[in-house]
Design an enzyme around this catalytic site. Structure first.
Site, short mmCIF file in Angstrom:
data_model
loop_
_atom_site.label_atom_id
_atom_site.label_comp_id
_atom_site.label_asym_id
_atom_site.label_seq_id
_atom_site.Cartn_x
_atom_site.Cartn_y
_atom_site.Cartn_z
N MET A 95 -1.38 23.28 -33.37
CA MET A 95 -2.58 22.45 -33.37
C MET A 95 -2.74 21.55 -32.14
O MET A 95 -3.41 20.53 -32.18
CB MET A 95 -2.60 21.58 -34.64
CG MET A 95 -2.60 22.41 -35.92
SD MET A 95 -3.88 23.70 -35.99
CE MET A 95 -5.35 22.69 -36.13
N HIS A 114 -7.80 32.46 -34.85
CA HIS A 114 -8.70 31.37 -35.21
C HIS A 114 -9.47 31.77 -36.47
O HIS A 114 -9.92 32.91 -36.58
CB HIS A 114 -9.68 31.10 -34.06
CG HIS A 114 -10.59 29.96 -34.34
ND1 HIS A 114 -10.17 28.64 -34.28
CD2 HIS A 114 -11.91 29.92 -34.70
CE1 HIS A 114 -11.19 27.85 -34.59
NE2 HIS A 114 -12.25 28.60 -34.85
#
Length: 196
Positions: A95, A114
């Site tokens: 992240m 994603h």
């Protein structure tokens, strides 16, 4: 084919890759290590259980004049990654945006997954973005990583329907199973190309 993973969280995609390498689903491949920016990332527990070497490198440990020094962090991350001599670096719920020192060193070798059909819904909370946009379908995308946010050449996509009554949690769960299959499909193709 040596695969190094970077994770910040649960590690479900990491676990899927490790198991696929061990079972031969991704032929002649090995998960050589895991790097994480979080000491409490559940992915580390998976690495311990599966006997995968791991290291935690936190950006909090890199400061300059009391401020985060992302260049120093990315250089250290790149040095740690280079020790594994990876063919591919897989972001599996990592992240943080990778900085130039890392991207330059491993240009063309970094994959990300994603939870949307890019270029739709880039960035954080892609599932929430899909629900707020009242999208009828979303999914997941595996792409090469470059300096743009969720940019880079797209290698594969899987479409997932958005169902009436979906919440962020239910949509996330449905996309996650598609993520595993999509990531493994890409890695299998890359492994086959490596052997050609």
């Amino acid at each position: 084919m040596k695969i190094l993973c970077l994770a910040s969280g649960r590690g479900t995609n990491f676990e899927a890759i490790v198991k696929a390498c061990k079972s031969g689903e991704i032929p002649l491949s090995q998960t050589v290590g895991l790097l994480s920016n979080k000491a409490d990332a559940p992915a580390l527990t998976i690495a311990k259980r599966e006997g995968i070497p791991f290291e935690v490198i936190s950006p909090k440990d890199f400061t300059k004049s009391g401020k985060p020094d992302r260049t120093a962090y990315d250089k250290r991350l790149a040095e740690a990654a280079a020790l594994y001599s990876p063919d591919w670096i897989c972001l599996v719920g990592y992240m943080l945006l990778l900085g130039k020192p890392f991207l330059t060193r491993f240009a063309g070798q970094i994959l990300n997954i994603h939870p949307s059909l890019l270029p739709e819904f880039p960035g954080l909370h892609a599932q929430r973005q899909a629900l707020e946009a009242r999208a009828k379908r979303t999914g997941c995308t595996v792409h090469l990583v470059d300096e743009t946010l969720d940019g880079g050449p797209i290698l594969d996509k899987t479409e997932v329907p958005v169902l009436e009554g979906d919440t962020e949690a239910t949509l996330t769960a449905r996309i996650r199973s598609a993520e595993h299959a999509t990531y493994l499909r890409v890695l299998k193709k890359l492994s086959e190309k490596t052997r050609e």
